[in-house]
Write a protein that holds these residues in place. Sequence first.
Motif, PDB file in Angstrom:
ATOM      1  N   VAL A   7      42.433   7.669  -6.755  1.00  0.00           N
ATOM      2  CA  VAL A   7      42.008   7.238  -8.082  1.00  0.00           C
ATOM      3  C   VAL A   7      41.489   5.806  -7.975  1.00  0.00           C
ATOM      4  O   VAL A   7      42.067   4.984  -7.263  1.00  0.00           O
ATOM      5  CB  VAL A   7      43.177   7.303  -9.087  1.00  0.00           C
ATOM      6  CG1 VAL A   7      42.756   6.800 -10.445  1.00  0.00           C
ATOM      7  CG2 VAL A   7      43.732   8.709  -9.183  1.00  0.00           C
ATOM      8  N   THR A   8      40.407   5.502  -8.683  1.00  0.00           N
ATOM      9  CA  THR A   8      39.823   4.165  -8.692  1.00  0.00           C
ATOM     10  C   THR A   8      39.870   3.609 -10.112  1.00  0.00           C
ATOM     11  O   THR A   8      39.706   4.348 -11.075  1.00  0.00           O
ATOM     12  CB  THR A   8      38.363   4.221  -8.195  1.00  0.00           C
ATOM     13  OG1 THR A   8      38.365   4.775  -6.883  1.00  0.00           O
ATOM     14  CG2 THR A   8      37.735   2.845  -8.148  1.00  0.00           C
ATOM     15  N   GLY A   9      40.121   2.289 -10.212  1.00  0.00           N
ATOM     16  CA  GLY A   9      40.167   1.651 -11.526  1.00  0.00           C
ATOM     17  C   GLY A   9      39.742   0.196 -11.456  1.00  0.00           C
ATOM     18  O   GLY A   9      39.353  -0.302 -10.402  1.00  0.00           O
ATOM     19  N   ASP A  10      39.865  -0.494 -12.596  1.00  0.00           N
ATOM     20  CA  ASP A  10      39.365  -1.861 -12.696  1.00  0.00           C
ATOM     21  C   ASP A  10      40.413  -2.941 -12.411  1.00  0.00           C
ATOM     22  O   ASP A  10      40.134  -4.125 -12.536  1.00  0.00           O
ATOM     23  CB  ASP A  10      38.724  -2.098 -14.061  1.00  0.00           C
ATOM     24  CG  ASP A  10      39.690  -1.953 -15.217  1.00  0.00           C
ATOM     25  OD1 ASP A  10      40.871  -1.596 -14.996  1.00  0.00           O
ATOM     26  OD2 ASP A  10      39.267  -2.182 -16.368  1.00  0.00           O
ATOM     27  N   ALA A  11      41.615  -2.563 -12.010  1.00  0.00           N
ATOM     28  CA  ALA A  11      42.641  -3.551 -11.687  1.00  0.00           C
ATOM     29  C   ALA A  11      42.351  -4.215 -10.351  1.00  0.00           C
ATOM     30  O   ALA A  11      41.807  -3.590  -9.435  1.00  0.00           O
ATOM     31  CB  ALA A  11      44.017  -2.896 -11.636  1.00  0.00           C
ATOM     32  N   ASP A  12      42.726  -5.471 -10.247  1.00  0.00           N
ATOM     33  CA  ASP A  12      42.671  -6.163  -8.973  1.00  0.00           C
ATOM     34  C   ASP A  12      43.669  -5.477  -8.023  1.00  0.00           C
ATOM     35  O   ASP A  12      44.742  -5.057  -8.468  1.00  0.00           O
ATOM     36  CB  ASP A  12      43.064  -7.628  -9.184  1.00  0.00           C
ATOM     37  CG  ASP A  12      42.955  -8.426  -7.920  1.00  0.00           C
ATOM     38  OD1 ASP A  12      41.849  -8.905  -7.627  1.00  0.00           O
ATOM     39  OD2 ASP A  12      43.981  -8.548  -7.215  1.00  0.00           O
ATOM     40  N   PRO A  13      43.354  -5.348  -6.743  1.00  0.00           N
ATOM     41  CA  PRO A  13      44.278  -4.687  -5.818  1.00  0.00           C
ATOM     42  C   PRO A  13      45.670  -5.327  -5.795  1.00  0.00           C
ATOM     43  O   PRO A  13      46.674  -4.617  -5.694  1.00  0.00           O
ATOM     44  CB  PRO A  13      43.604  -4.821  -4.454  1.00  0.00           C
ATOM     45  CG  PRO A  13      42.191  -5.133  -4.724  1.00  0.00           C
ATOM     46  CD  PRO A  13      42.117  -5.757  -6.070  1.00  0.00           C
ATOM     47  N   THR A  14      45.742  -6.651  -5.924  1.00  0.00           N
ATOM     48  CA  THR A  14      47.059  -7.294  -5.897  1.00  0.00           C
ATOM     49  C   THR A  14      47.884  -6.941  -7.142  1.00  0.00           C
ATOM     50  O   THR A  14      49.113  -6.870  -7.061  1.00  0.00           O
ATOM     51  CB  THR A  14      46.944  -8.826  -5.762  1.00  0.00           C
ATOM     52  OG1 THR A  14      46.161  -9.337  -6.828  1.00  0.00           O
ATOM     53  CG2 THR A  14      46.340  -9.207  -4.423  1.00  0.00           C
ATOM     54  N   VAL A 125      46.029   1.785 -11.670  1.00  0.00           N
ATOM     55  CA  VAL A 125      44.817   1.045 -11.272  1.00  0.00           C
ATOM     56  C   VAL A 125      44.021   0.504 -12.461  1.00  0.00           C
ATOM     57  O   VAL A 125      42.942  -0.038 -12.276  1.00  0.00           O
ATOM     58  CB  VAL A 125      43.899   1.898 -10.349  1.00  0.00           C
ATOM     59  CG1 VAL A 125      44.615   2.225  -9.060  1.00  0.00           C
ATOM     60  CG2 VAL A 125      43.410   3.157 -11.048  1.00  0.00           C
ATOM     61  N   ARG A 126      44.572   0.615 -13.668  1.00  0.00           N
ATOM     62  CA  ARG A 126      43.919   0.018 -14.841  1.00  0.00           C
ATOM     63  C   ARG A 126      44.358  -1.438 -14.982  1.00  0.00           C
ATOM     64  O   ARG A 126      45.535  -1.757 -14.814  1.00  0.00           O
ATOM     65  CB  ARG A 126      44.332   0.766 -16.110  1.00  0.00           C
ATOM     66  CG  ARG A 126      43.597   2.049 -16.275  1.00  0.00           C
ATOM     67  CD  ARG A 126      43.846   2.792 -17.566  1.00  0.00           C
ATOM     68  NE  ARG A 126      44.531   2.078 -18.615  1.00  0.00           N
ATOM     69  CZ  ARG A 126      45.253   2.678 -19.545  1.00  0.00           C
ATOM     70  NH1 ARG A 126      45.386   3.986 -19.558  1.00  0.00           N
ATOM     71  NH2 ARG A 126      45.826   1.980 -20.491  1.00  0.00           N
ATOM     72  N   ARG A 127      43.407  -2.287 -15.306  1.00  0.00           N
ATOM     73  CA  ARG A 127      43.717  -3.705 -15.523  1.00  0.00           C
ATOM     74  C   ARG A 127      44.732  -3.854 -16.659  1.00  0.00           C
ATOM     75  O   ARG A 127      45.695  -4.590 -16.540  1.00  0.00           O
ATOM     76  CB  ARG A 127      42.439  -4.483 -15.847  1.00  0.00           C
ATOM     77  CG  ARG A 127      42.664  -5.957 -15.986  1.00  0.00           C
ATOM     78  CD  ARG A 127      41.391  -6.686 -16.291  1.00  0.00           C
ATOM     79  NE  ARG A 127      40.232  -5.907 -15.837  1.00  0.00           N
ATOM     80  CZ  ARG A 127      38.996  -6.288 -15.892  1.00  0.00           C
ATOM     81  NH1 ARG A 127      38.712  -7.459 -16.399  1.00  0.00           N
ATOM     82  NH2 ARG A 127      38.016  -5.544 -15.467  1.00  0.00           N
ATOM     83  N   ASP A 128      44.478  -3.193 -17.770  1.00  0.00           N
ATOM     84  CA  ASP A 128      45.367  -3.280 -18.939  1.00  0.00           C
ATOM     85  C   ASP A 128      46.088  -1.953 -19.122  1.00  0.00           C
ATOM     86  O   ASP A 128      45.462  -0.897 -19.117  1.00  0.00           O
ATOM     87  CB  ASP A 128      44.552  -3.583 -20.198  1.00  0.00           C
ATOM     88  CG  ASP A 128      43.818  -4.912 -20.093  1.00  0.00           C
ATOM     89  OD1 ASP A 128      44.439  -5.881 -19.620  1.00  0.00           O
ATOM     90  OD2 ASP A 128      42.629  -4.964 -20.466  1.00  0.00           O
ATOM     91  N   LEU A 129      47.384  -2.030 -19.304  1.00  0.00           N
ATOM     92  CA  LEU A 129      48.163  -0.804 -19.540  1.00  0.00           C
ATOM     93  C   LEU A 129      48.231  -0.463 -21.000  1.00  0.00           C
ATOM     94  O   LEU A 129      48.224  -1.241 -21.861  1.00  0.00           O
ATOM     95  CB  LEU A 129      49.581  -0.968 -18.981  1.00  0.00           C
ATOM     96  CG  LEU A 129      49.664  -1.015 -17.475  1.00  0.00           C
ATOM     97  CD1 LEU A 129      51.090  -1.255 -17.024  1.00  0.00           C
ATOM     98  CD2 LEU A 129      49.171   0.291 -16.874  1.00  0.00           C
TER      99      LEU A 129
END
Length: 129
Positions: A7-14, A125-129
């Motif tokens: 799955v790919t998303g807009d969150a930073d990997p860290t 992997v989403r920036r905002d939950l």
Amino acid sequence: MRSSITVTGDADPTLAWSRYEHLVLWPTWSPQISDVIAATPSLSTGLTGLVVGPLGVRVPFEVLGVDAEAMEWRWRVQYGPAHAILEHTVRAAPGGCSTCLVIDGPAFVVLGYRPLAQLALRRLVRRDL
């Protein structure tokens, strides 16, 4: 049976890795987890504990390996005859990150868990939950 989900998303990997690394955060992105009970608050090789799921079901786990630098970890879960080994990775991707989960276990466990895992990983992997 062995199966993988990516799955790919807009969150930073860290950020995604931190959500794995800090057990208290698991319920924030994984709707099937209401609590994690363990001796330490962070992933570490050899850590054992319980994942608390729907209806208070407690599933024992053991962390088999953690490589924080590579953002990879493996664990084993077992509840009665149901068991699985799960391997997780986080990688940088254009615009954010991707995560991959490989599930290895009996077909009924792998096929039953895939939909829940996919939902949780999308949130991870989403920036905002």
